[in-house]
Design an enzyme around this catalytic site. Structure first.
Site, PDB file in Angstrom:
ATOM      1  N   THR A 103     -75.967  -7.370-123.170  1.00  0.00           N
ATOM      2  CA  THR A 103     -76.754  -7.880-122.051  1.00  0.00           C
ATOM      3  C   THR A 103     -76.756  -9.398-122.190  1.00  0.00           C
ATOM      4  OG1 THR A 103     -78.750  -7.692-123.374  1.00  0.00           O
ATOM      5  CG2 THR A 103     -78.299  -5.891-121.836  1.00  0.00           C
TER       6      THR A 103
ATOM      7  N   TYR B 207     -70.125 -11.484-100.701  1.00  0.00           N
ATOM      8  CA  TYR B 207     -69.432 -10.310-101.235  1.00  0.00           C
ATOM      9  C   TYR B 207     -68.119 -10.765-101.870  1.00  0.00           C
ATOM     10  CZ  TYR B 207     -71.282  -5.645-100.639  1.00  0.00           C
ATOM     11  OH  TYR B 207     -71.975  -4.488-100.812  1.00  0.00           O
TER      12      TYR B 207
ATOM     13  N   LYS C  39     -81.426 -11.117-123.436  1.00  0.00           N
ATOM     14  CA  LYS C  39     -82.279 -10.940-124.625  1.00  0.00           C
ATOM     15  C   LYS C  39     -82.191 -12.220-125.457  1.00  0.00           C
ATOM     16  CE  LYS C  39     -82.066  -5.888-124.527  1.00  0.00           C
ATOM     17  NZ  LYS C  39     -80.908  -5.360-123.813  1.00  0.00           N
TER      18      LYS C  39
ATOM     19  N   ASP D  94     -71.960  -2.844-129.391  1.00  0.00           N
ATOM     20  CA  ASP D  94     -72.957  -3.241-128.387  1.00  0.00           C
ATOM     21  C   ASP D  94     -73.890  -4.248-129.057  1.00  0.00           C
ATOM     22  OD1 ASP D  94     -75.208  -3.498-126.809  1.00  0.00           O
ATOM     23  OD2 ASP D  94     -75.375  -1.366-126.350  1.00  0.00           O
TER      24      ASP D  94
ATOM     25  N   ARG E  53     -80.877 -11.471-116.195  1.00  0.00           N
ATOM     26  CA  ARG E  53     -80.687 -10.045-116.489  1.00  0.00           C
ATOM     27  C   ARG E  53     -79.268  -9.664-116.083  1.00  0.00           C
ATOM     28  NH1 ARG E  53     -85.404  -8.059-117.888  1.00  0.00           N
ATOM     29  NH2 ARG E  53     -84.400  -6.075-118.274  1.00  0.00           N
TER      30      ARG E  53
ATOM     31  N   GLU F 147     -65.868  -8.385-103.939  1.00  0.00           N
ATOM     32  CA  GLU F 147     -65.260  -7.270-104.686  1.00  0.00           C
ATOM     33  C   GLU F 147     -63.857  -7.655-105.156  1.00  0.00           C
ATOM     34  OE1 GLU F 147     -65.458  -3.466-102.710  1.00  0.00           O
ATOM     35  OE2 GLU F 147     -67.625  -3.647-102.488  1.00  0.00           O
TER      36      GLU F 147
END
Ligand code: DSN
Length: 411
Positions: free
Chosen positions: A223, A52, A226, A197, A232, A54
């Site tokens: 992203t 973790y 692609k 984008d 991903r 954060e």
């Protein structure tokens, strides 16, 4: 010997094995899919998933982040270098999360945004009424003209009327170059922020085969899986002045703990994208798309905007000389039976629902990664055209040819 996954959960193991075989035996022409390298996969399936973290490097809400801090910093630095940006945030879990965070950084509930219509090439998160971007914000859209091209004068007119706080440019199904500098002029003329984008074309931009929006847009989202060929995930880049707002909008604004294994895999993908080989790969992607487009046209298929200058093309079945009565869904299903995977897609002035559609979106990134060459794309065009022209009766023959091709280019 059985590996651990097979031993502990043979059901999941077996399905993964089946999917591996499916990927081997099918030609993927889905414009948004690709195959990552084994190095990316290795980072993605590492022990980093246990941590973790954060917050941001050196500013975490958890102890024990010394090593993951190094990873996130490397990932940020490589991303900045790749696109020449001032600031990079590598935490968004997806392109959608990246876009939502970008809006959250700039907008209050009910503010006006202007984005590309989903039916004409945009994305759900560019203001579609079924998405949070169209529900939480007051969204207006622009589309393409009768030639399938963005008409920038028309965008200017719509912007003048709508007075958006944010203009979003970029697309999921637009086969032509996007003029980011013109979008910035339009944004400036109405006092709007510009978000670009670049999810689909990020790889082409890295290879200098498409204008880079970093110098024009206030915020750039993408992203990583692609054309960029990473894991991903999503990313955001922005100008210095917005860095704090963007970081706060990602965490704690719209996300909790970052996926450190994915952030490591992104770093690996960025390193790969910084190599000269990556430029060659993107050049092949683009050249193969042109070969495929020309070969499809020579068989009587109509392409939206009459061609492509990126990695994808849209076949408009209603305007084509062959297969006129078939819908996008019917052709997608027939091609799948022949082991070719594409996705049905709406076309400009679409009359059918997004579940049926009148078009197909076809792209070259995945098959190019696999190693397919110019002549193979001519063969693929003929296979697609045979399926569209002769329907079910051609499936068996095409299927056999596809399997030969897949054997020639193992994953
Ligand atoms: N679903 C992606 C695509 O296929 O283009 C966009 O998010």
């Amino acid at each position: 010997m059985k590996n651990n996954l097979q031993h502990i959960d043979s059901e999941i193991f077996d399905i993964i094995e089946l999917e591996k075989q499916r990927q081997q035996d099918y030609i993927t022409l889905i414009a948004s899919e690709n195959y990552t390298s084994s190095a990316v996969l290795a980072a993605q399936s590492s022990c980093l998933t246990n941590k973790y973290a954060e917050g941001y490097p050196d500013r975490r809400y958890y102890g024990g982040c010394v090593e993951v801090d190094k990873i996130e910093k490397l990932s940020q630095e490589r991303l900045k270098k790749l696109f020449g940006s001032d600031h990079a945030n590598v935490q968004p879990h997806s392109g959608t999360n990246a876009n939502i965070a970008a809006y959250f950084a700039l907008c209050n509930s009910g503010d006006t945004i202007l984005g590309m219509n989903l039916n004409e090439g945009g994305h759900l998160t560019h203001g579609s009424k079924v998405n949070i971007s169209g529900k939480w914000l007051n969204s207006h859209t622009y589309g393409v003209d009768s030639n399938g091209l963005i008409n920038y004068d028309r965008v200017q007119e719509i912007a003048k009327e709508a007075k958006p706080k944010v203009i979003v440019c970029g697309a999921s199904a637009y086969p032509r170059q996007i003029d980011f500098s013109r979008f910035r002029q339009i944004a400036d003329s109405v006092g709007a922020y510009l978000i670009a984008d670049i999810a689909h074309i990020a790889g082409l931009i890295v290879a200098n085969l498409h204008q880079n929006p970093v110098q024009y847009a206030h915020i750039v989202t993408s992203t990583t899986h692609k054309t960029l060929r990473g894991p991903r995930g999503g990313i955001i880049m922005c100008v210095k002045d917005l860095a704090k707002q963007i970081d706060g909008a990602v965490f704690p604004g719209t996300q909790g703990g970052p996926l450190m294994h994915i952030i490591a895999a992104k770093a690996v993908a960025f390193k790969e994208a910084l190599q000269q080989d990556f430029v060659r790969y993107q050049t092949d992607v683009k050249n193969n798309a042109q070969t495929l487009a020309n070969a499809l046209k020579s068989r009587g298929l109509k392409l939206v905007s009459d061609g492509t200058d990126n990695h994808l093309m849209l076949i408009d079945l209603t305007q084509s000389k062959i297969g006129n009565n078939l819908t996008g869904k019917e052709v997608e299903d027939l091609l799948f039976k022949a082991n070719i995977v594409v996705n049905k897609n709406t076309v400009p002035n679409e009359r059918r629902s997004p579940f049926i559609t009148s078009g197909l979106r076809v792209g070259t990134p995945a098959a190019t990664t696999r190693g397919l060459q110019k002549n193979d794309f001519i063969t693929i065009a003929d296979m697609i055209a045979d399926i569209i022209e002769y329907g079910q009766s051609s499936v068996q023959k095409v299927h056999a040819k596809v399997l030969d091709l897949c054997k020639k280019y193992p994953l």
